[in-house]
Design a protein around this motif. Structure first.
Motif, PDB file in Angstrom:
ATOM      1  N   GLY A  19       0.789  -1.224   0.000  1.00  0.00           N
ATOM      2  CA  GLY A  19       0.000   0.000   0.000  1.00  0.00           C
ATOM      3  C   GLY A  19       0.818   1.270   0.000  1.00  0.00           C
ATOM      4  N   ASP A  20       2.121   1.158   0.223  1.00  0.00           N
ATOM      5  CA  ASP A  20       2.995   2.331   0.190  1.00  0.00           C
ATOM      6  C   ASP A  20       3.620   2.450  -1.197  1.00  0.00           C
ATOM      7  OD1 ASP A  20       4.728   4.308   2.109  1.00  0.00           O
ATOM      8  OD2 ASP A  20       5.950   3.464   0.491  1.00  0.00           O
ATOM      9  N   PRO A  21       3.587   3.632  -1.821  1.00  0.00           N
ATOM     10  CA  PRO A  21       4.129   3.772  -3.176  1.00  0.00           C
ATOM     11  C   PRO A  21       5.588   3.373  -3.289  1.00  0.00           C
ATOM     12  CG  PRO A  21       2.802   5.687  -2.619  1.00  0.00           C
ATOM     13  CD  PRO A  21       2.933   4.874  -1.361  1.00  0.00           C
ATOM     14  N   ALA A  22       6.398   3.676  -2.283  1.00  0.00           N
ATOM     15  CA  ALA A  22       7.814   3.324  -2.361  1.00  0.00           C
ATOM     16  C   ALA A  22       8.006   1.815  -2.331  1.00  0.00           C
ATOM     17  CB  ALA A  22       8.585   3.976  -1.218  1.00  0.00           C
ATOM     18  N   ASP A  28       8.088  -3.615  -7.823  1.00  0.00           N
ATOM     19  CA  ASP A  28       8.131  -3.513  -9.287  1.00  0.00           C
ATOM     20  C   ASP A  28       9.553  -3.702  -9.798  1.00  0.00           C
ATOM     21  OD1 ASP A  28       5.429  -3.078  -9.501  1.00  0.00           O
ATOM     22  OD2 ASP A  28       5.581  -0.893  -9.691  1.00  0.00           O
ATOM     23  N   ALA A  29      10.513  -3.065  -9.130  1.00  0.00           N
ATOM     24  CA  ALA A  29      11.909  -3.163  -9.562  1.00  0.00           C
ATOM     25  C   ALA A  29      12.430  -4.585  -9.435  1.00  0.00           C
ATOM     26  CB  ALA A  29      12.772  -2.204  -8.740  1.00  0.00           C
ATOM     27  N   LEU A  30      12.001  -5.294  -8.390  1.00  0.00           N
ATOM     28  CA  LEU A  30      12.500  -6.644  -8.162  1.00  0.00           C
ATOM     29  C   LEU A  30      11.755  -7.703  -8.973  1.00  0.00           C
ATOM     30  CD1 LEU A  30      13.024  -6.533  -4.288  1.00  0.00           C
ATOM     31  CD2 LEU A  30      14.757  -6.315  -6.093  1.00  0.00           C
ATOM     32  N   THR A  31      10.677  -7.299  -9.631  1.00  0.00           N
ATOM     33  CA  THR A  31       9.937  -8.256 -10.451  1.00  0.00           C
ATOM     34  C   THR A  31      10.794  -8.775 -11.603  1.00  0.00           C
ATOM     35  OG1 THR A  31       7.824  -7.231  -9.909  1.00  0.00           O
ATOM     36  CG2 THR A  31       7.884  -8.576 -11.894  1.00  0.00           C
ATOM     37  N   LEU A  46      15.841   7.026  -3.060  1.00  0.00           N
ATOM     38  CA  LEU A  46      15.458   6.904  -1.655  1.00  0.00           C
ATOM     39  C   LEU A  46      16.702   6.884  -0.775  1.00  0.00           C
ATOM     40  CD1 LEU A  46      12.771   4.054  -1.947  1.00  0.00           C
ATOM     41  CD2 LEU A  46      12.337   6.507  -1.618  1.00  0.00           C
ATOM     42  N   PRO A  47      16.658   7.558   0.379  1.00  0.00           N
ATOM     43  CA  PRO A  47      17.796   7.507   1.298  1.00  0.00           C
ATOM     44  C   PRO A  47      17.925   6.116   1.926  1.00  0.00           C
ATOM     45  CG  PRO A  47      15.962   8.682   2.288  1.00  0.00           C
ATOM     46  CD  PRO A  47      15.582   8.430   0.864  1.00  0.00           C
TER      47      PRO A  47
END
Length: 239
Positions: A19-22, A28-31, A46-47
């Motif tokens: 539910g959090d966009p980050a 998505d990146a790890l897909t 992201l920090p």
């Protein structure tokens, strides 16, 4: 995969984690491939502390795991746990020997649903009515013909004469669903599709809307019952 992942609680945790966009962006990146936390932070802007927080949430939800690099042992890579995203879908209904569509008069919606299922999905399928009419509605025959389907104008039947143990009964109208689920009803539908009655409107547009509604529902439901609908909406649509 751990069977607990299929529980409602585990599925809710996965939904909450996404539910959090980050966190959704990390998933998505790890897909498509694995990445180190540093690479994730760089790519998503992201920090480090936020990446660590989000990764922990994803790990706790069972979505992400870490592996140690075989090269630089100080480095870890993140990867999606196989199959977890698939658990977000609701459980499939129990297997059925046949699908039976039921409406009140077995003259329009249930007839169109059975014809569509037969054409797109295949396998045993039938239709019936709680108070069957003498004939299939002419406009139902017309809209079926327009989409390359055939209906038997005289092929109506009573639900008591059609439904057997092991059938997946789908009520495609409210009246039939309420009749069948009333105390002492002959059979309880496993699914209910609240498709508006086109006969009440009595127009070609209403029958076309019912056809479209049913076709969309079949596309969604067929995979859930272990069937694969055809990718072609209509084999022979014409005006």
């Amino acid at each position: 995969m751990n069977v607990e992942l299929f529980s409602l609680g585990a599925r809710a945790r996965v939904h909450a984690a996404l539910g959090d966009p980050a966190r959704l962006a990390i998933v998505d990146a790890l897909t498509l491939g694995d990445a180190s936390p540093g690479e994730i932070g760089h790519d998503l802007g992201l920090p480090t502390n936020l990446v660590a927080h989000h990764v922990k949430v994803l790990q706790d939800a069972g979505l992400v795991t870490r592996t140690r690099s075989e090269g630089d042992r100080r480095r870890t890579y993140l990867r999606l746990v196989p199959g977890v995203l698939a658990t977000l879908a609701p459980p499939k209904p129990a297997g059925a020997e046949r699908v039976v569509f039921v409406c009140t008069h077995n003259s329009a919606r249930s007839q169109l649903a059975a014809a569509l299922w037969r054409d797109r999905v295949g396998g045993p399928v039938a239709s019936a009515g709680t108070h069957p009419a003498a004939r299939v509605h002419p406009r139902a025959v017309k809209v079926a013909h327009r989409h390359g389907l055939a209906l038997d104008p005289a092929g109506t039947a009573h639900v008591a004469d059609v439904v057997h143990d092991g059938d997946l009964v789908i009520a495609v109208c409210d009246n039939a669903h309420e009749d069948l689920t009333a105390p002492g009803g002959p059979v309880r539908p496993r699914l209910h599709w609240s498709v508006p009655d086109p006969v009440r409107a009595g127009t070609d547009a209403a029958f076309e809307a019912a056809y479209t509604d049913i076709a969309d529902r079949i596309t969604r439901v067929a995979p859930a019952v272990g069937a694969a609908p055809s990718s072609s909406p209509d084999r022979n649509q014409h005006s």
